[in-house]
Design a protein around this motif. Structure first.
Motif, mmCIF file in Angstrom:
data_model
loop_
_atom_site.group_PDB
_atom_site.id
_atom_site.type_symbol
_atom_site.label_atom_id
_atom_site.label_comp_id
_atom_site.label_asym_id
_atom_site.label_seq_id
_atom_site.Cartn_x
_atom_site.Cartn_y
_atom_site.Cartn_z
ATOM 1 N N THR A 174 0.834 -1.196 0.000
ATOM 2 C CA THR A 174 0.000 0.000 0.000
ATOM 3 C C THR A 174 0.872 1.251 0.000
ATOM 4 O O THR A 174 1.692 1.439 0.888
ATOM 5 C CB THR A 174 -0.943 0.024 1.210
ATOM 6 O OG1 THR A 174 -1.854 -1.067 1.122
ATOM 7 C CG2 THR A 174 -1.742 1.323 1.248
ATOM 8 N N PHE A 175 0.669 2.067 -1.004
ATOM 9 C CA PHE A 175 1.355 3.352 -1.154
ATOM 10 C C PHE A 175 0.347 4.453 -0.864
ATOM 11 O O PHE A 175 -0.797 4.398 -1.327
ATOM 12 C CB PHE A 175 1.879 3.468 -2.584
ATOM 13 C CG PHE A 175 2.333 4.840 -2.973
ATOM 14 C CD1 PHE A 175 3.596 5.288 -2.646
ATOM 15 C CD2 PHE A 175 1.486 5.686 -3.682
ATOM 16 C CE1 PHE A 175 4.027 6.552 -3.022
ATOM 17 C CE2 PHE A 175 1.898 6.950 -4.059
ATOM 18 C CZ PHE A 175 3.168 7.392 -3.719
ATOM 19 N N SER A 176 0.742 5.463 -0.094
ATOM 20 C CA SER A 176 -0.175 6.519 0.297
ATOM 21 C C SER A 176 0.426 7.884 0.034
ATOM 22 O O SER A 176 1.593 8.123 0.352
ATOM 23 C CB SER A 176 -0.538 6.397 1.782
ATOM 24 O OG SER A 176 -1.383 7.455 2.174
ATOM 25 N N SER A 177 -0.374 8.758 -0.568
ATOM 26 C CA SER A 177 0.029 10.144 -0.794
ATOM 27 C C SER A 177 -1.103 11.046 -0.329
ATOM 28 O O SER A 177 -2.121 11.177 -1.003
ATOM 29 C CB SER A 177 0.327 10.390 -2.271
ATOM 30 O OG SER A 177 0.576 11.757 -2.522
ATOM 31 N N GLU A 178 -0.952 11.625 0.860
ATOM 32 C CA GLU A 178 -1.934 12.554 1.415
ATOM 33 C C GLU A 178 -3.348 11.996 1.379
ATOM 34 O O GLU A 178 -4.298 12.680 1.023
ATOM 35 C CB GLU A 178 -1.879 13.891 0.676
ATOM 36 C CG GLU A 178 -0.668 14.728 1.003
ATOM 37 C CD GLU A 178 -0.626 15.149 2.462
ATOM 38 O OE1 GLU A 178 -1.657 15.620 2.968
ATOM 39 O OE2 GLU A 178 0.438 14.986 3.087
ATOM 40 N N GLY A 179 -3.489 10.730 1.758
ATOM 41 C CA GLY A 179 -4.805 10.120 1.857
ATOM 42 C C GLY A 179 -5.234 9.315 0.652
ATOM 43 O O GLY A 179 -6.215 8.577 0.724
ATOM 44 N N LEU A 180 -4.528 9.430 -0.475
ATOM 45 C CA LEU A 180 -4.781 8.567 -1.622
ATOM 46 C C LEU A 180 -3.940 7.312 -1.459
ATOM 47 O O LEU A 180 -2.718 7.392 -1.329
ATOM 48 C CB LEU A 180 -4.429 9.260 -2.925
ATOM 49 C CG LEU A 180 -4.519 8.376 -4.186
ATOM 50 C CD1 LEU A 180 -5.966 7.996 -4.481
ATOM 51 C CD2 LEU A 180 -3.889 9.080 -5.387
ATOM 52 N N THR A 181 -4.582 6.153 -1.448
ATOM 53 C CA THR A 181 -3.854 4.902 -1.309
ATOM 54 C C THR A 181 -3.986 4.069 -2.578
ATOM 55 O O THR A 181 -5.057 3.998 -3.182
ATOM 56 C CB THR A 181 -4.355 4.087 -0.110
ATOM 57 O OG1 THR A 181 -5.750 3.802 -0.279
ATOM 58 C CG2 THR A 181 -4.141 4.847 1.187
ATOM 59 N N LEU A 182 -2.887 3.452 -2.955
ATOM 60 C CA LEU A 182 -2.844 2.552 -4.107
ATOM 61 C C LEU A 182 -2.215 1.240 -3.654
ATOM 62 O O LEU A 182 -1.095 1.225 -3.142
ATOM 63 C CB LEU A 182 -2.019 3.153 -5.245
ATOM 64 C CG LEU A 182 -2.470 4.493 -5.824
ATOM 65 C CD1 LEU A 182 -1.457 5.023 -6.825
ATOM 66 C CD2 LEU A 182 -3.852 4.372 -6.480
ATOM 67 N N THR A 183 -2.943 0.162 -3.837
ATOM 68 C CA THR A 183 -2.423 -1.171 -3.541
ATOM 69 C C THR A 183 -2.497 -1.978 -4.830
ATOM 70 O O THR A 183 -3.536 -2.577 -5.142
ATOM 71 C CB THR A 183 -3.235 -1.852 -2.422
ATOM 72 O OG1 THR A 183 -3.323 -0.985 -1.289
ATOM 73 C CG2 THR A 183 -2.584 -3.160 -2.001
ATOM 74 N N PRO A 184 -1.438 -1.977 -5.643
ATOM 75 C CA PRO A 184 -1.514 -2.628 -6.952
ATOM 76 C C PRO A 184 -1.516 -4.148 -6.837
ATOM 77 O O PRO A 184 -0.950 -4.717 -5.898
ATOM 78 C CB PRO A 184 -0.247 -2.130 -7.656
ATOM 79 C CG PRO A 184 0.706 -1.835 -6.542
ATOM 80 C CD PRO A 184 -0.141 -1.346 -5.390
#
Length: 288
Positions: free
Chosen positions: A34-44
């Motif tokens: 899980t990658f997070s940038s200011e509340g946007l999360t991406l779990t590819p």
């Protein structure tokens, strides 16, 4: 050199600033991380490589449709092709009047492209996170919106009839939740053996009301109990799309009353609220 985010024993989350810039050295997010940038999360679901790109968080909705999103939106410098789970962590003060439990992710696939409303998003109302799964979707901008909410208003005129009488039925379909529809919308109209209803696709004025019959299709034969009227045209935020039917009532030697009911099919247009999907009008009739 590429930088990797690797899942060890526990899920690793990387926090970054409101403006994240990624140069040509690139950044790889490993599958399941899980990658997070200011509340946007991406779990590819597969390794995701970001290069020469950026992620910008905005506290105001991006331009386009749907309108009236929550006050949190994200935009990439260039679209990414993404498979996996994306999510947005928001504040309750950012809901912008939307019902939190009904939030859906919406995304734009390219610059200046309209937003696409997803279905089946998961909302955690304790942690205030909305997420959904994607498969090979281009993501340029991501936000969250409440789903559209459609209601019908049916008017049958004249409401009192004597003997064989020609009359009209007009159904106005309104969107209430400031979110444009995104899917097929279907309206059911009840059938009655004393009534025959017909539809003219070229009509723009029925029963004293402006209608958009050219935006609808009519099916009077496939269902024994209902007429089916459908549209794939977008019903915009807080907008109305109407259709009109013409009919003949033949009471014979009987008298009484008939209720004509319009019901919007569940999930029509992407909506999920089913408690306000019906409306009816009554015709009182007498043998002449």
């Amino acid at each position: 050199m590429r930088y990797y985010l690797i899942l060890l024993a526990l899920l690793m989350t990387v926090q970054v600033s409101a403006q994240l810039s990624i140069g040509n050295e690139g950044l790889t997010i490993m599958a399941g991380t899980t990658f997070s940038s200011e509340g946007l999360t991406l779990t590819p679901s597969a390794n995701l490589i970001l290069s020469n790109n950026s992620i910008q968080m905005s506290s105001t909705p991006l331009a386009g449709s749907p309108n009236g999103s929550i006050n949190r939106a994200y935009q990439f410098g260039a679209p990414i092709t993404f498979s996996g789970t994306a999510g947005i962590s928001y504040l309750t003060t950012e809901l912008n009047g939307h019902d939190e439990a009904s939030l859906q992710l919406a995304y734009s696939p390219a610059a200046n492209a309209p937003y696409i409303l997803t279905s089946g998003s998961t909302v955690n109302t304790t942690n205030h996170v909305v997420s959904n799964s994607f498969t090979n979707r281009n993501l340029f901008a991501v936000t969250a919106v409440g789903p559209p909410d459609l209601i019908p208003l049916l008017s049958a005129l004249p409401s009192t009839q004597y003997g064989t009488t020609n009359f009209t039925v007009v159904v106005d379909v309104f969107e209430l939740n400031s979110t444009a529809t995104s899917e097929l919308a279907t309206v059911y109209i009840t059938k009655d053996p004393l009534i025959a209803l017909s539809f003219d696709a070229s009509s723009t004025f029925v029963g004293g009301k402006v209608v958009q019959n050219g935006s609808w299709t009519f099916d009077g034969t496939s269902n024994d109990d209902f007429y089916l009227v459908r549209t794939t045209q977008v019903i915009g935020p807080k907008a109305r799309r109407s259709f009109g039917l013409t009919g003949t009532l033949r009471p014979g030697n009987t008298k009484g009353s008939i209720a004509i009911t319009s019901t919007i099919a569940g999930l029509s247009g992407g909506e999920v609220k089913l408690t306000n999907n019906s409306d009816s009008d009554k015709i009182d009739y007498f043998n002449k």
